[in-house]
Design an enzyme around this catalytic site. Structure first.
Site, PDB file in Angstrom:
ATOM      1  CB  THR A  95      -0.929   0.011   1.227  1.00 29.56           C
ATOM      2  OG1 THR A  95      -1.819  -1.101   1.120  1.00 29.56           O
ATOM      3  CG2 THR A  95      -1.735   1.295   1.276  1.00 29.56           C
ATOM      4  CE  LYS A 170      -5.372  -1.280   1.835  1.00 29.36           C
ATOM      5  NZ  LYS A 170      -4.144  -2.044   2.018  1.00 29.36           N
ATOM      6  CE  LYS A 238       2.051   2.159   3.993  1.00 31.13           C
ATOM      7  NZ  LYS A 238       2.386   0.819   3.527  1.00 31.13           N
TER       8      LYS A 238
END
Lengths: 289, 289
Positions: A95, A170, A238
């Site tokens: 990701t 995502k 993150k």
């Protein structure tokens, strides 16, 4: 098919293991060598650098930590694109930043290497059970070539668009979850404070417009005092940071996502960075003392 | 059983209709008489005031608008408790204040009348299809007496605790939805702005940790440009206001719920108060122009 696999953490080791079990020839590299031991014991070749791993592979998968790791592994001096041969396909399952995905795709194009961004959802358990969702961006032909490999590791495998589209998808996923988690943990706090039994509450609210994966899965864990990951708070921070960077780049204000980022940063500061995302409840409790 | 029904709006008319169809003798009152016409045509007796409707009833249901309406109908000069007979049970299905539910319950106790707070979820369609969720607070014996009537109108029928517990449970439900809606609409905005196809995105994110009732039901409506209610923005603002008042009373800070209240207030100010809750997307779009 010769496959290189860079990054054999919890997710990567499970995913690569499925390809190995399906009979694919595997070369592996990981920053911490010991985490690749099981794959090597089962016949994978060890490589000392991403470049060495990529040199003769048809498909190179990577799943590492942060965007800066992705950039190093893909574009660095010992990186994948320094040795990968024209016609090879690079698949980044980390990701990571959509903008970086575009940059790597362009660098790949210049060398005749197709690049797919293909972040996943489903976590450790999805990786272990070959039930991941792959959200893919990049060239359609490259996607069709890699699809049989995705199918060995996952269930929902969808090409979302050109370079970066997998990462953007995502980010949509994480944006949904971010505010959803705030609702979940605030609702639990309200239930506790008002003297309700949260398990009985679930009987009333679990089947209607408030229903969600989190309510079905994380609510009972919170009731049981289980704050283990699942999905780490620090990884979620993150991801939300990447989504907010992209949103800023698109001149998009997302107040809920911003608040989630702030609340989860606070959650990590309180010492819960290595707990599951449901540990936001612990932080909200402390903030309300 | 002699039943009085106060409040024959969209929800109340459907609910009372189910009791009537099941053969119960009904007396009805509504501020706007015309909305009770169908029930009266089917044999319900009309009463000119809540007091008159309640005078000889075994169970008195009410479902009206705002907490101030609840207070007037239950406790006012022409209100239910002015005439209801000892042994009768008052059931308030309005989404209203938990503190007011406690106050009405105490007033009922003083007159030998059990009071249940029993807000519902499931909306117009749940009311029409007798599929509502009843979240109930109050006396357990009174709950058992009324339960067969709830079962005619709903599916999930759960006693959540003493007076006010039904309303508190509804507030938990709305708190879950509030932040969930922010996530849903922000995610849609991100998907649009990043050039993704939101319907294809749903294939990737619909089956995992981001899954929710809203994602399955409202996301497709937003894609289709359908912002009709469902559940009115202005009713949602009312409910969140009650939840925030209660949270304040409990010294509870709920930043996500507060943000949802602010964003939905803005949504109503932009002219979308009579749209469905998914119209938050329209407001977020305008705020991001």
């Amino acid at each position: 098919m010769k496959i290189a696999w860079i990054g054999t953490g919890v997710m990567g080791a499970s995913m690569a293991g499925h390809l190995q079990a399906a009979g694919h020839e595997l070369t592996v590299y990981n920053r911490t060598k010991a985490k690749a031991d099981a794959l090597v014991a089962n016949g994978a070749r060890w490589a000392d650098t991403p470049a060495e791993a990529a040199a003769d592979a048809n498909v190179i998968f990577m799943i590492v930590g942060y965007p800066k790791d992705v950039e190093n592994v893909a574009l660095g001096d010992d990186g994948i694109l320094s040795t990968a041969t024209p016609g090879a396909i690079l698949v980044d399952c980390t990701t990571s930043s959509p903008a970086l995905a575009v940059k790597i795709s362009e660098a790949g194009d210049a060398k005749g290497i197709a690049v797919l961004d293909a972040p996943v959802s489903g976590g450790d358990i999805g990786a272990k059970n070959a039930a991941l969702s792959f959200m893919v961006g990049g060239d359609a032909d490259a996607f069709e070539t890699v699809k049989p490999l995705f199918e060995i590791m996952g269930k929902a495998i969808v090409l979302q668009g050109g370079p970066g589209a997998g990462q953007h998808t995502k980010m949509v996923n994480q944006t949904l979850i971010a505010s959803g988690m705030i609702g979940l943990c605030e609702a639990m706090l309200y239930a506790e404070k008002s003297g309700l039994d949260p398990l009985t509450v679930l009987q009333s609210v679990g089947g209607g417009a408030a229903a969600s994966w989190g309510l079905s899965n994380l609510w009972p864990r919170m009731i049981g005092g289980d704050f283990e990951p699942g999905f780490f708070v620090e990884h979620f921070i993150k991801d939300m940071g990447i989504a907010l960077d992209e949103a800023k780049r698109m001149n998009l204000e997302l107040p809920g996502l911003s608040m989630a980022f702030t609340l989860y940063t606070k959650t990590a500061e309180l010492g819960y960075g290595r707990k599951g995302t449901q540990a936001l409840l612990l932080a909200l409790r402390e903030m309300n003392l």
